[in-house]
Scaffold this motif. Sequence first.
Motif, PDB file in Angstrom:
ATOM      1  N   GLY A  14       0.805  -1.211   0.000  1.00  0.00           N
ATOM      2  CA  GLY A  14       0.000   0.000   0.000  1.00  0.00           C
ATOM      3  C   GLY A  14       0.838   1.261   0.000  1.00  0.00           C
ATOM      4  N   ALA A  15       2.149   1.135   0.151  1.00  0.00           N
ATOM      5  CA  ALA A  15       3.017   2.312   0.212  1.00  0.00           C
ATOM      6  C   ALA A  15       3.534   2.735  -1.163  1.00  0.00           C
ATOM      7  CB  ALA A  15       4.200   2.039   1.135  1.00  0.00           C
ATOM      8  N   LEU A  16       3.445   1.869  -2.152  1.00  0.00           N
ATOM      9  CA  LEU A  16       3.983   2.209  -3.470  1.00  0.00           C
ATOM     10  C   LEU A  16       3.149   3.259  -4.200  1.00  0.00           C
ATOM     11  CD1 LEU A  16       5.248  -1.181  -4.925  1.00  0.00           C
ATOM     12  CD2 LEU A  16       6.591   0.760  -4.134  1.00  0.00           C
ATOM     13  N   ALA A  17       1.841   3.218  -4.062  1.00  0.00           N
ATOM     14  CA  ALA A  17       0.986   4.188  -4.755  1.00  0.00           C
ATOM     15  C   ALA A  17       1.274   5.620  -4.301  1.00  0.00           C
ATOM     16  CB  ALA A  17      -0.490   3.839  -4.575  1.00  0.00           C
ATOM     17  N   PRO A  18       1.323   5.909  -2.990  1.00  0.00           N
ATOM     18  CA  PRO A  18       1.669   7.279  -2.581  1.00  0.00           C
ATOM     19  C   PRO A  18       3.082   7.675  -3.006  1.00  0.00           C
ATOM     20  CG  PRO A  18       0.706   6.078  -0.748  1.00  0.00           C
ATOM     21  CD  PRO A  18       0.927   5.095  -1.852  1.00  0.00           C
ATOM     22  N   LEU A  19       4.018   6.742  -2.955  1.00  0.00           N
ATOM     23  CA  LEU A  19       5.383   7.040  -3.394  1.00  0.00           C
ATOM     24  C   LEU A  19       5.400   7.356  -4.880  1.00  0.00           C
ATOM     25  CD1 LEU A  19       8.411   7.235  -2.923  1.00  0.00           C
ATOM     26  CD2 LEU A  19       8.550   4.760  -3.285  1.00  0.00           C
ATOM     27  N   ARG A  20       4.665   6.592  -5.673  1.00  0.00           N
ATOM     28  CA  ARG A  20       4.592   6.829  -7.114  1.00  0.00           C
ATOM     29  C   ARG A  20       3.975   8.197  -7.409  1.00  0.00           C
ATOM     30  NH1 ARG A  20       2.638   2.156  -8.376  1.00  0.00           N
ATOM     31  NH2 ARG A  20       4.682   1.300  -8.819  1.00  0.00           N
ATOM     32  N   GLU A  21       2.924   8.564  -6.664  1.00  0.00           N
ATOM     33  CA  GLU A  21       2.290   9.877  -6.852  1.00  0.00           C
ATOM     34  C   GLU A  21       3.259  11.005  -6.523  1.00  0.00           C
ATOM     35  OE1 GLU A  21      -1.293  10.140  -4.599  1.00  0.00           O
ATOM     36  OE2 GLU A  21      -2.153   8.364  -5.557  1.00  0.00           O
ATOM     37  N   ARG A  22       3.975  10.882  -5.434  1.00  0.00           N
ATOM     38  CA  ARG A  22       4.938  11.923  -5.047  1.00  0.00           C
ATOM     39  C   ARG A  22       6.088  11.992  -6.036  1.00  0.00           C
ATOM     40  NH1 ARG A  22       3.748   9.835   0.565  1.00  0.00           N
ATOM     41  NH2 ARG A  22       2.374  11.435   1.413  1.00  0.00           N
ATOM     42  N   PHE A  23       6.488  10.838  -6.541  1.00  0.00           N
ATOM     43  CA  PHE A  23       7.566  10.807  -7.522  1.00  0.00           C
ATOM     44  C   PHE A  23       7.131  11.503  -8.810  1.00  0.00           C
ATOM     45  CE2 PHE A  23      10.136   8.750 -10.840  1.00  0.00           C
ATOM     46  CZ  PHE A  23      11.399   9.039 -10.345  1.00  0.00           C
ATOM     47  N   GLN A  24       5.899  11.264  -9.252  1.00  0.00           N
ATOM     48  CA  GLN A  24       5.384  11.936 -10.446  1.00  0.00           C
ATOM     49  C   GLN A  24       5.317  13.439 -10.224  1.00  0.00           C
ATOM     50  OE1 GLN A  24       4.863  10.732 -13.500  1.00  0.00           O
ATOM     51  NE2 GLN A  24       5.683   8.828 -12.710  1.00  0.00           N
ATOM     52  N   TRP A  25       4.923  13.871  -9.029  1.00  0.00           N
ATOM     53  CA  TRP A  25       4.902  15.294  -8.717  1.00  0.00           C
ATOM     54  C   TRP A  25       6.310  15.868  -8.804  1.00  0.00           C
ATOM     55  CZ3 TRP A  25       7.347  18.126  -4.905  1.00  0.00           C
ATOM     56  CH2 TRP A  25       6.952  19.449  -4.808  1.00  0.00           C
ATOM     57  N   LEU A  26       7.290  15.138  -8.298  1.00  0.00           N
ATOM     58  CA  LEU A  26       8.676  15.603  -8.343  1.00  0.00           C
ATOM     59  C   LEU A  26       9.154  15.747  -9.783  1.00  0.00           C
ATOM     60  CD1 LEU A  26      11.280  16.292  -6.827  1.00  0.00           C
ATOM     61  CD2 LEU A  26      11.829  13.857  -6.837  1.00  0.00           C
ATOM     62  N   LEU A  27       8.745  14.853 -10.657  1.00  0.00           N
ATOM     63  CA  LEU A  27       9.140  14.954 -12.062  1.00  0.00           C
ATOM     64  C   LEU A  27       8.582  16.218 -12.713  1.00  0.00           C
ATOM     65  CD1 LEU A  27       8.711  11.276 -13.317  1.00  0.00           C
ATOM     66  CD2 LEU A  27      10.833  12.457 -12.700  1.00  0.00           C
ATOM     67  N   GLN A  28       7.444  16.695 -12.242  1.00  0.00           N
ATOM     68  CA  GLN A  28       6.806  17.875 -12.814  1.00  0.00           C
ATOM     69  C   GLN A  28       7.312  19.179 -12.196  1.00  0.00           C
ATOM     70  OE1 GLN A  28       3.520  17.412 -14.743  1.00  0.00           O
ATOM     71  NE2 GLN A  28       4.170  15.312 -14.967  1.00  0.00           N
ATOM     72  N   LEU A  50      10.878   2.881 -10.008  1.00  0.00           N
ATOM     73  CA  LEU A  50      10.303   4.153 -10.454  1.00  0.00           C
ATOM     74  C   LEU A  50      11.150   4.838 -11.518  1.00  0.00           C
ATOM     75  CD1 LEU A  50       9.163   5.596  -7.023  1.00  0.00           C
ATOM     76  CD2 LEU A  50       7.685   4.806  -8.877  1.00  0.00           C
ATOM     77  N   THR A  51      12.465   4.686 -11.448  1.00  0.00           N
ATOM     78  CA  THR A  51      13.346   5.409 -12.368  1.00  0.00           C
ATOM     79  C   THR A  51      13.724   4.603 -13.607  1.00  0.00           C
ATOM     80  OG1 THR A  51      15.324   4.694 -11.159  1.00  0.00           O
ATOM     81  CG2 THR A  51      14.324   6.795 -10.506  1.00  0.00           C
ATOM     82  N   ALA A  52      13.338   3.353 -13.677  1.00  0.00           N
ATOM     83  CA  ALA A  52      13.743   2.490 -14.796  1.00  0.00           C
ATOM     84  C   ALA A  52      13.289   3.017 -16.148  1.00  0.00           C
ATOM     85  CB  ALA A  52      13.213   1.078 -14.582  1.00  0.00           C
ATOM     86  N   SER A  53      12.156   3.672 -16.194  1.00  0.00           N
ATOM     87  CA  SER A  53      11.618   4.134 -17.479  1.00  0.00           C
ATOM     88  C   SER A  53      11.953   5.593 -17.788  1.00  0.00           C
ATOM     89  CB  SER A  53      10.100   3.948 -17.494  1.00  0.00           C
ATOM     90  OG  SER A  53       9.511   4.734 -16.490  1.00  0.00           O
ATOM     91  N   LEU A  54      12.723   6.248 -16.930  1.00  0.00           N
ATOM     92  CA  LEU A  54      13.053   7.660 -17.179  1.00  0.00           C
ATOM     93  C   LEU A  54      14.055   7.807 -18.319  1.00  0.00           C
ATOM     94  CD1 LEU A  54      13.487   9.107 -13.587  1.00  0.00           C
ATOM     95  CD2 LEU A  54      11.535   9.329 -15.113  1.00  0.00           C
ATOM     96  N   ASN A  55      13.909   8.874 -19.063  1.00  0.00           N
ATOM     97  CA  ASN A  55      14.834   9.199 -20.139  1.00  0.00           C
ATOM     98  C   ASN A  55      16.148   9.688 -19.508  1.00  0.00           C
ATOM     99  OD1 ASN A  55      16.320  10.424 -22.178  1.00  0.00           O
ATOM    100  ND2 ASN A  55      14.523  11.386 -23.113  1.00  0.00           N
ATOM    101  N   PRO A  56      17.259   8.976 -19.726  1.00  0.00           N
ATOM    102  CA  PRO A  56      18.524   9.360 -19.099  1.00  0.00           C
ATOM    103  C   PRO A  56      19.079  10.686 -19.614  1.00  0.00           C
ATOM    104  CG  PRO A  56      18.874   7.561 -20.635  1.00  0.00           C
ATOM    105  CD  PRO A  56      17.387   7.769 -20.546  1.00  0.00           C
TER     106      PRO A  56
END
Length: 65
Positions: A14-28, A50-56
């Motif tokens: 249950g902790a991954l969804a909030p982490l993913r949301e915060r991570f997406q906010w950080l990307l923006q 979370l970072t595996a799909s980011l453009n390096p």
Amino acid sequence: MPLDKDTAELWDDGALAPLRERFQWLLQSPGVGLLTGEPGVGKTTALRSLTASLNPHRYLVIYQA
């Protein structure tokens, strides 16, 4: 090994969804993110997932132990 560095699916308590949301906010948002927690809770594994799909060429991910 069941939880090695190349694990494709993470166990979600249950902790991954909030982490993913915060991570997406950080990307923006401009700035730096910091993830802290007790040893062994899965910080590195979650961040690798979370970072595996980011453009390096667009994002610089730094792991500081």
